[in-house]
Design an enzyme around this catalytic site. Structure first.
Site, mmCIF file in Angstrom:
data_model
loop_
_atom_site.group_PDB
_atom_site.id
_atom_site.type_symbol
_atom_site.label_atom_id
_atom_site.label_comp_id
_atom_site.label_asym_id
_atom_site.label_seq_id
_atom_site.Cartn_x
_atom_site.Cartn_y
_atom_site.Cartn_z
ATOM 1 N N HIS A 10 -2.956 7.136 2.406
ATOM 2 C CA HIS A 10 -3.493 5.837 1.993
ATOM 3 C C HIS A 10 -4.828 5.614 2.699
ATOM 4 C CE1 HIS A 10 -3.989 1.675 1.217
ATOM 5 N NE2 HIS A 10 -3.631 1.270 2.426
ATOM 6 N N ASN B 52 -10.096 -0.232 0.999
ATOM 7 C CA ASN B 52 -8.644 -0.189 0.823
ATOM 8 C C ASN B 52 -8.266 -0.786 -0.540
ATOM 9 O OD1 ASN B 52 -5.892 -0.659 0.900
ATOM 10 N ND2 ASN B 52 -5.881 -1.499 2.978
ATOM 11 N N CYS C 48 0.812 -1.224 0.000
ATOM 12 C CA CYS C 48 0.000 0.000 0.000
ATOM 13 C C CYS C 48 0.848 1.278 0.000
ATOM 14 C CB CYS C 48 -0.962 -0.011 1.172
ATOM 15 S SG CYS C 48 -1.986 -1.481 1.168
HETATM 16 C C1 LIG Z 1 -9.489 -4.842 11.023
HETATM 17 C C2 LIG Z 1 -9.940 -3.784 12.008
HETATM 18 C C3 LIG Z 1 -10.945 -2.880 11.364
HETATM 19 C C4 LIG Z 1 -10.575 -4.463 13.214
HETATM 20 O O1 LIG Z 1 -10.997 -3.486 14.126
HETATM 21 P P1 LIG Z 1 -10.727 -3.655 15.674
HETATM 22 O O2 LIG Z 1 -11.401 -2.538 16.351
HETATM 23 O O3 LIG Z 1 -9.267 -3.806 15.870
HETATM 24 O O4 LIG Z 1 -11.469 -4.965 15.977
HETATM 25 P P2 LIG Z 1 -10.860 -6.271 16.671
HETATM 26 O O5 LIG Z 1 -9.882 -6.912 15.743
HETATM 27 O O6 LIG Z 1 -10.419 -5.875 18.030
HETATM 28 O O7 LIG Z 1 -12.120 -7.134 16.758
HETATM 29 C C5 LIG Z 1 -13.137 -6.841 17.688
HETATM 30 C C6 LIG Z 1 -14.207 -7.872 17.521
HETATM 31 O O8 LIG Z 1 -14.899 -7.614 16.287
HETATM 32 C C7 LIG Z 1 -14.992 -8.793 15.540
HETATM 33 N N1 LIG Z 1 -15.025 -8.490 14.124
HETATM 34 C C8 LIG Z 1 -13.988 -8.464 13.248
HETATM 35 N N2 LIG Z 1 -14.441 -8.160 12.044
HETATM 36 C C9 LIG Z 1 -15.776 -7.956 12.149
HETATM 37 C C10 LIG Z 1 -16.781 -7.604 11.253
HETATM 38 N N3 LIG Z 1 -16.533 -7.367 9.937
HETATM 39 N N4 LIG Z 1 -18.035 -7.488 11.711
HETATM 40 C C11 LIG Z 1 -18.326 -7.694 13.001
HETATM 41 N N5 LIG Z 1 -17.411 -8.042 13.904
HETATM 42 C C12 LIG Z 1 -16.138 -8.159 13.473
HETATM 43 C C13 LIG Z 1 -13.784 -9.596 15.955
HETATM 44 O O9 LIG Z 1 -14.021 -10.969 15.683
HETATM 45 C C14 LIG Z 1 -13.707 -9.302 17.414
HETATM 46 O O10 LIG Z 1 -14.625 -10.113 18.089
HETATM 47 P P3 LIG Z 1 -14.219 -10.824 19.463
HETATM 48 O O11 LIG Z 1 -13.951 -9.687 20.400
HETATM 49 O O12 LIG Z 1 -15.438 -11.607 19.795
HETATM 50 O O13 LIG Z 1 -13.021 -11.639 19.148
HETATM 51 C C15 LIG Z 1 -8.737 -2.954 12.515
HETATM 52 O O14 LIG Z 1 -7.916 -3.769 13.291
HETATM 53 C C16 LIG Z 1 -7.934 -2.368 11.396
HETATM 54 O O15 LIG Z 1 -8.388 -1.494 10.692
HETATM 55 N N6 LIG Z 1 -6.655 -2.777 11.273
HETATM 56 C C17 LIG Z 1 -5.764 -2.237 10.263
HETATM 57 C C18 LIG Z 1 -6.168 -2.726 8.926
HETATM 58 C C19 LIG Z 1 -5.435 -2.055 7.833
HETATM 59 O O16 LIG Z 1 -5.338 -0.863 7.774
HETATM 60 N N7 LIG Z 1 -4.938 -2.865 6.920
HETATM 61 C C20 LIG Z 1 -4.374 -2.452 5.735
HETATM 62 C C21 LIG Z 1 -2.964 -2.143 5.831
HETATM 63 S S1 LIG Z 1 -2.475 -1.579 4.273
#
Ligand SMILES: CC(C)(COP(=O)(O)OP(=O)(O)OC[C@H]1O[C@@H](n2cnc3c(N)ncnc32)[C@H](O)[C@@H]1OP(=O)(O)O)[C@@H](O)C(=O)NCCC(=O)NCCS
Length: 326
Positions: free
Chosen positions: A253, A283, A113
């Site tokens: 990004h 993304n 990215c």
């Molecule tokens: C992926 C992302 C959105 C998850 O958000 P978060 O607030 O960290 O959420 P968590 O990973 O703590 O998950 C919290 C809960 O939501 C759940 N969950 C994950 N995806 C879900 C979805 N699409 N819908 C509902 N629940 C979801 C998880 O299973 C977790 O449940 P649990 O507590 O029972 O285990 C976040 O971590 C993120 O944006 N990370 C960076 C991603 C990124 O930028 N990637 C690209 C790099 S180029």
């Protein structure tokens, strides 16, 4: 030494819009969860057969048309992507052929990215030192071809498409003012597609049980992304001897709205000077920055002479930023 100005920019994204509501039917999720955690409302999803070169070539051809440049006069085609059509040949070669850039060299840049940041700097350096006169720089990814559609923590995040910039030598005070490019391979495990390369080739015994879809440790990547945005912005501003106050537009990004707002807050930049379109596209990997630049210009948020700061981060881990006089 001449400067290397971005003379035109263009974009091409998948036509099919996939809303958060559609995901409610395939995984346990909700529009509310996706919007609150990511800012994404919808994304574009490529049809089978619509590869990265497909969108890259449309954007590249349009960038040349906008600049009024004959494809045969292009010296180099650079494509930033991690979802190339094949392991080889390079996607830039497929784009070169499709746009009719018969006299150009072509190669890919794999910096996930942050790919457009790296590729734009490579083109700028080659133009400035006289190796080439001009380049078409494409940033494109089609990550939905690689997501696990049953994994709710990743499948909702990505979209397909990209953009292209035509860069050429100029005596004007425009182009890339400063760039930083950074990496930390110890974080390679946090975002990856394990199978399909030379370590775990398809249909080989050692690849048994390895995953050919995108894996991401969301929390680790989130923490890295917030740090990486702040780090690269500070470093690129310092390198140029400028401050955030000098930046007309911050064009990061587009992975997650929370990451973008955290970075803007950290830099003390009001959201009016931050370009956001993650709600429409999700993304798009290396495609997100050129698409954001295109839309910012189209909406009048970015004008000739403005100072724009782009910043990217992603699998590698890699991160970096360009300061560009538009
Ligand atoms: C992926 C992302 C959105 C998850 O958000 P978060 O607030 O960290 O959420 P968590 O990973 O703590 O998950 C919290 C809960 O939501 C759940 N969950 C994950 N995806 C879900 C979805 N699409 N819908 C509902 N629940 C979801 C998880 O299973 C977790 O449940 P649990 O507590 O029972 O285990 C976040 O971590 C993120 O944006 N990370 C960076 C991603 C990124 O930028 N990637 C690209 C790099 S180029």
């Amino acid at each position: 030494m001449p400067n290397a100005a971005i003379q035109s920019i263009a974009m091409s994204v998948a036509e099919r819009v996939m809303t958060n509501e559609e995901f409610e039917k395939i995984v346990e999720t909700s529009d509310e969860w996706i919007q609150t955690r990511t800012g994404i409302k919808e994304r574009r999803v490529a049809e089978p057969g619509q590869s990265s070169s497909y969108f890259g070539a449309i954007a590249a051809a349009d960038a040349l048309k906008r600049a009024g440049v004959n494809p045969e006069d292009v010296d180099m085609v650079i494509c930033a992507t991690v979802t190339g059509d094949h392991l080889f040949p390079g996607t830039a070669c497929l784009i070169q052929e499709r746009i009719g850039a018969k006299n150009a060299g072509a190669f890919d840049v794999g910096a996930a990215c942050a790919g457009f940041i790296y590729a734009a700097e490579v083109a700028s350096s080659m133009i400035r030192n006289g190796t080439i006169r001009n380049a078409v720089v494409v940033g494109v990814d089609t990550l939905t071809h690689f997501v696990d559609w049953s994994d709710r923590s990743t499948c909702v995040l990505f979209g397909d498409g990209g953009g292209a910039a035509y860069m050429e030598a100029t005596e004007e005070d425009r182009g890339i003012v400063a760039t930083v490019m950074l990496s930390d391979g110890s974080g390679a495990k946090h975002i990856k597609i394990e199978k399909g390369g030379s370590l775990y080739p398809p249909s080989r015994p050692q690849s048994e049980g390895k995953c050919s879809t995108l894996y991401m440790a969301g929390k680790e990547v989130f923490r890295f992304a917030v740090r990486a945005m702040a780090d690269s912005c500070h470093k690129v501003l310092e390198k140029a001897g400028l401050t955030a106050d000098d930046v007309t537009l911050f064009c990061p990004h587009q992975a997650n709205l929370r990451i973008i707002t955290a970075a803007a807050e950290h830099l003390g930049l009001p959201m009016e000077r931050v370009f956001v379109n993650v709600q429409k596209y999700g993304n798009m990997g290396a495609g997100s920055i050129p698409v954001a630049l295109y839309e910012a210009e189209a909406e009048g948020a970015l004008k000739k002479g403005d100072l724009v700061m782009t910043v990217g981060f992603g699998a590698g881990l890699v991160w970096g930023a360009n300061l560009i006089r538009w």
